[in-house]
Design an enzyme around this catalytic site. Structure first.
Site, mmCIF file in Angstrom:
data_model
loop_
_atom_site.group_PDB
_atom_site.id
_atom_site.type_symbol
_atom_site.label_atom_id
_atom_site.label_comp_id
_atom_site.label_asym_id
_atom_site.label_seq_id
_atom_site.Cartn_x
_atom_site.Cartn_y
_atom_site.Cartn_z
ATOM 1 N N ASP A 264 0.838 -1.206 0.000
ATOM 2 C CA ASP A 264 0.000 0.000 0.000
ATOM 3 C C ASP A 264 0.876 1.261 0.000
ATOM 4 O O ASP A 264 0.364 2.380 -0.077
ATOM 5 C CB ASP A 264 -1.025 0.000 1.140
ATOM 6 C CG ASP A 264 -0.385 -0.086 2.520
ATOM 7 O OD1 ASP A 264 0.850 -0.194 2.614
ATOM 8 O OD2 ASP A 264 -1.152 -0.053 3.522
ATOM 9 N N SER A 265 2.203 1.065 0.025
ATOM 10 C CA SER A 265 3.111 2.202 -0.181
ATOM 11 C C SER A 265 2.889 2.806 -1.567
ATOM 12 O O SER A 265 3.365 3.895 -1.856
ATOM 13 C CB SER A 265 4.577 1.772 -0.022
ATOM 14 O OG SER A 265 4.862 0.634 -0.801
ATOM 15 N N ASP B 127 -1.155 -5.977 -0.193
ATOM 16 C CA ASP B 127 -1.498 -5.328 1.076
ATOM 17 C C ASP B 127 -2.991 -5.062 1.147
ATOM 18 O O ASP B 127 -3.560 -4.465 0.229
ATOM 19 C CB ASP B 127 -0.787 -3.963 1.152
ATOM 20 C CG ASP B 127 0.404 -3.996 2.076
ATOM 21 O OD1 ASP B 127 0.480 -4.887 2.946
ATOM 22 O OD2 ASP B 127 1.288 -3.129 1.920
ATOM 23 N N LYS C 211 -1.456 -9.333 2.869
ATOM 24 C CA LYS C 211 -0.695 -8.907 4.051
ATOM 25 C C LYS C 211 -1.550 -7.975 4.895
ATOM 26 O O LYS C 211 -2.202 -7.075 4.364
ATOM 27 C CB LYS C 211 0.599 -8.204 3.635
ATOM 28 C CG LYS C 211 1.382 -7.652 4.824
ATOM 29 C CD LYS C 211 2.831 -7.365 4.502
ATOM 30 C CE LYS C 211 3.095 -6.059 3.791
ATOM 31 N NZ LYS C 211 2.653 -4.855 4.520
ATOM 32 N N GLU D 246 -1.562 -5.611 8.573
ATOM 33 C CA GLU D 246 -0.754 -5.031 9.649
ATOM 34 C C GLU D 246 -1.392 -5.333 11.002
ATOM 35 O O GLU D 246 -2.614 -5.412 11.118
ATOM 36 C CB GLU D 246 -0.648 -3.509 9.455
ATOM 37 C CG GLU D 246 0.133 -3.132 8.218
ATOM 38 C CD GLU D 246 0.318 -1.620 8.061
ATOM 39 O OE1 GLU D 246 -0.063 -0.856 8.983
ATOM 40 O OE2 GLU D 246 0.844 -1.201 7.020
ATOM 41 N N GLU E 233 8.991 -4.493 10.542
ATOM 42 C CA GLU E 233 9.411 -3.183 9.999
ATOM 43 C C GLU E 233 9.955 -2.280 11.099
ATOM 44 O O GLU E 233 9.296 -2.053 12.125
ATOM 45 C CB GLU E 233 8.226 -2.499 9.281
ATOM 46 C CG GLU E 233 8.633 -1.117 8.751
ATOM 47 C CD GLU E 233 7.672 -0.512 7.744
ATOM 48 O OE1 GLU E 233 6.683 -1.164 7.363
ATOM 49 O OE2 GLU E 233 7.930 0.639 7.338
#
Ligand code: KIV
Length: 274
Positions: free
Chosen positions: A44-45, A83, A113, A115, A182
């Protein structure tokens, strides 16, 4: 044949470092796949690197699925992990499952993925139980940037380090096939990597993880503004592109492009008839 999560687990067991990179579009995915990267993250970056937002928060599920499809089309071998964006797995488990399924069914990804550690564990378990491989992501979780007070290294105090360790164990327990660590101190990442049996994929977490992930535009020298300290720049593509585009501008303005090599001719007699 596409790489599966079993290959990733086997690489970890055999001590082979796992390489992961982000890609957000067909063209870069093609290059990254051809270079032999076994696992590609449609991170999602892309909110920041492709869409120009300041954080990862604004990118939508539809946008992520759209980019996932392009990455899948550009690849033949890499395992594609997408993401799940902000708030697409937090409301309730049923919605999370529906949204995870979109990445697999419509996006063509092989895994998603999410978080979060302890707080996300139940959701991870449900998604995994339904047959969708999940990669965890703990430490600095950019979707919680406002809660964390910025993009800061996590796990620097005893309390915070214990929290990161507990999160890691919760994610493994929930059935994730791998976990991103991270921006945590290297010794903590080492301890977690030794404690867990699933592969740890570090970004800003030192050399002791089972694998490493980086944002493609950071390592290519394409990211605007400052890049994180953990990102090593392998080339300066921004400069290369600027030089090429400037040369093109000069050629067009100076009338040296297109030249005969880049033009099509016809017989002069044909032209005379016109
Ligand atoms: O979105 C992303 O690029 C990521 C990596 C930083 C792991 O989540």
């Amino acid at each position: 044949m596409r790489i599966t999560i079993n290959t990733i687990k086997r690489m970890c067991m055999e001590g082979e470092k796992i390489v992961m990179l982000t890609a957000y579009d067909y063209l870069t995915a093609l290059l990254v796949d051809n270079a032999g990267v076994p696992m590609i993250l449609v991170g999602d970056s892309l909110a920041m690197m492709v869409l120009g937002y300041e954080t990862t928060l604004p990118v939508t599920l539809d946008e992520m699925v759209h980019h996932t499809r392009a990455v899948v089309r550009g690849t033949a071998r890499a395992l594609i992990v997408s993401d799940m964006p902000f708030m697409t797995y937090h409301i309730n488990i049923a919605t999370a499952l529906e949204n995870a399924a979109r990445f697999i069914q419509h996006g063509g990804a092989q895994a998603v993925k999410l978080e979060g550690g302890i707080t996300t564990a139940k959701t991870i378990k449900r998604i995994v139980d339904c047959g969708i491989p999940v990669m965890g992501h703990i430490g600095l979780t950019p979707q919680s940037v406002h809660q964390l007070g910025g993009f800061k290294v996590q796990g620097k105090t005893t309390h915070s380090a214990r929290q990161v360790l507990n999160d890691a164990m919760a994610v493994e327990e929930a059935g994730a096939f791998a976990i991103v660590l991270e921006c945590i101190p290297s010794p903590l990442a080492q301890l977690i990597s030794e404690r867990l049996s699933i592969p740890t994929i570090g970004i800003g977490a030192g050399p002791h993880c089972d694998g490493q992930v980086q944002v493609l535009s950071d390592i290519l020298g394409l990211s605007p503004g400052s890049v994180p300290r953990h990102a090593k720049r392998y080339t300066d593509l921004a400069q290369e592109i600027t030089t090429a585009v400037t040369a093109y501008i000069n050629d067009v303005k100076g009338g040296t492009f297109p030249d005969a090599d880049h033009s099509t001719m016809i017989d002069q007699s044909l032209l005379a008839e016109l």
